[in-house]
Design a protein around this motif. Sequence first.
Motif, mmCIF file in Angstrom:
data_model
loop_
_atom_site.group_PDB
_atom_site.id
_atom_site.type_symbol
_atom_site.label_atom_id
_atom_site.label_comp_id
_atom_site.label_asym_id
_atom_site.label_seq_id
_atom_site.Cartn_x
_atom_site.Cartn_y
_atom_site.Cartn_z
ATOM 1 N N PHE A 18 0.837 -1.203 0.000
ATOM 2 C CA PHE A 18 0.000 0.000 0.000
ATOM 3 C C PHE A 18 0.869 1.249 0.000
ATOM 4 C CE2 PHE A 18 -1.800 3.365 2.712
ATOM 5 C CZ PHE A 18 -2.861 3.766 1.907
ATOM 6 N N GLU A 19 1.885 1.274 0.852
ATOM 7 C CA GLU A 19 2.738 2.448 0.965
ATOM 8 C C GLU A 19 3.506 2.708 -0.328
ATOM 9 O OE1 GLU A 19 4.910 1.591 4.543
ATOM 10 O OE2 GLU A 19 3.121 1.882 5.783
ATOM 11 N N ALA A 20 3.931 1.648 -1.000
ATOM 12 C CA ALA A 20 4.619 1.819 -2.285
ATOM 13 C C ALA A 20 3.659 2.415 -3.321
ATOM 14 C CB ALA A 20 5.164 0.479 -2.766
ATOM 15 N N TRP A 21 2.414 1.956 -3.297
ATOM 16 C CA TRP A 21 1.408 2.474 -4.224
ATOM 17 C C TRP A 21 1.007 3.903 -3.850
ATOM 18 C CZ3 TRP A 21 -3.582 3.916 -2.760
ATOM 19 C CH2 TRP A 21 -4.426 4.290 -3.810
ATOM 20 N N TYR A 22 0.856 4.167 -2.552
ATOM 21 C CA TYR A 22 0.356 5.443 -2.057
ATOM 22 C C TYR A 22 1.296 6.592 -2.398
ATOM 23 C CZ TYR A 22 -2.356 8.421 1.127
ATOM 24 O OH TYR A 22 -3.160 9.384 1.663
ATOM 25 N N GLY A 23 2.577 6.300 -2.430
ATOM 26 C CA GLY A 23 3.529 7.334 -2.828
ATOM 27 C C GLY A 23 4.603 7.573 -1.798
ATOM 28 N N ALA A 24 5.835 7.528 -2.229
ATOM 29 C CA ALA A 24 6.982 7.675 -1.345
ATOM 30 C C ALA A 24 7.113 9.053 -0.707
ATOM 31 C CB ALA A 24 8.260 7.314 -2.094
ATOM 32 N N PRO A 25 6.786 10.152 -1.398
ATOM 33 C CA PRO A 25 7.019 11.459 -0.781
ATOM 34 C C PRO A 25 6.149 11.712 0.458
ATOM 35 C CG PRO A 25 6.497 11.705 -3.112
ATOM 36 C CD PRO A 25 6.310 10.269 -2.757
ATOM 37 N N ARG A 26 5.056 11.013 0.553
ATOM 38 C CA ARG A 26 4.151 11.240 1.676
ATOM 39 C C ARG A 26 4.649 10.517 2.920
ATOM 40 N NH1 ARG A 26 -1.519 10.113 -1.474
ATOM 41 N NH2 ARG A 26 -1.134 11.587 -3.120
ATOM 42 N N LYS A 27 4.548 11.184 4.031
ATOM 43 C CA LYS A 27 4.929 10.581 5.307
ATOM 44 C C LYS A 27 3.746 9.792 5.828
ATOM 45 C CE LYS A 27 7.316 10.128 9.173
ATOM 46 N NZ LYS A 27 7.686 8.769 9.391
ATOM 47 N N LEU A 28 3.931 8.502 6.017
ATOM 48 C CA LEU A 28 2.868 7.642 6.512
ATOM 49 C C LEU A 28 3.262 7.106 7.882
ATOM 50 C CD1 LEU A 28 2.050 5.656 3.264
ATOM 51 C CD2 LEU A 28 0.759 7.520 4.258
ATOM 52 N N GLU A 29 2.558 7.562 8.875
ATOM 53 C CA GLU A 29 2.815 7.079 10.224
ATOM 54 C C GLU A 29 1.763 6.044 10.579
ATOM 55 O OE1 GLU A 29 3.409 8.839 14.729
ATOM 56 O OE2 GLU A 29 3.463 10.217 13.023
ATOM 57 N N ARG A 30 2.227 4.835 10.828
ATOM 58 C CA ARG A 30 1.308 3.735 11.120
ATOM 59 C C ARG A 30 0.748 3.839 12.534
ATOM 60 N NH1 ARG A 30 4.241 -1.695 8.683
ATOM 61 N NH2 ARG A 30 4.423 -0.937 6.540
ATOM 62 N N SER A 31 -0.483 3.350 12.663
ATOM 63 C CA SER A 31 -1.092 3.189 13.981
ATOM 64 C C SER A 31 -1.450 1.715 14.123
ATOM 65 C CB SER A 31 -2.346 4.063 14.118
ATOM 66 O OG SER A 31 -3.377 3.560 13.289
ATOM 67 N N GLU A 32 -2.021 1.328 15.248
ATOM 68 C CA GLU A 32 -2.378 -0.073 15.464
ATOM 69 C C GLU A 32 -3.375 -0.576 14.425
ATOM 70 O OE1 GLU A 32 -3.777 -2.077 19.179
ATOM 71 O OE2 GLU A 32 -2.203 -0.797 20.036
ATOM 72 N N SER A 33 -4.316 0.277 14.056
ATOM 73 C CA SER A 33 -5.366 -0.160 13.136
ATOM 74 C C SER A 33 -5.113 0.262 11.693
ATOM 75 C CB SER A 33 -6.720 0.393 13.594
ATOM 76 O OG SER A 33 -6.698 1.806 13.555
ATOM 77 N N GLY A 34 -4.044 0.974 11.440
ATOM 78 C CA GLY A 34 -3.781 1.423 10.078
ATOM 79 C C GLY A 34 -2.795 2.572 10.048
#
Length: 101
Positions: A18-34
Amino acid sequence: MTTKDKDMSEQSIEQELFEAWYGAPRKLERSESGYKFMAAHTDWTTWKAARAPLLARIAELEAKLDVDYIAQVIRMVDGNHSMGAGALAEAIVDAIRGNEC
């Protein structure tokens, strides 16, 4: 590996895809549910829902790809060993796809 560990590992792989598809420049901080960022979490939820039928079908096909299942198909369609390789391969593929042999 426990079932919970396997589920967590599979979710982690899914999140990496998902993160590879969503886009590398965006910062994605994971939580327990997503994900903590609501837009990313919403997209993650949609991603999982869209992929669920595909993953279910993959699991179904993987369950059929074992030696015993294929041997059963061979015995059923060519018990007397008279079919050619191509016809036997077609019968195995038809069985895996769920078609009548």
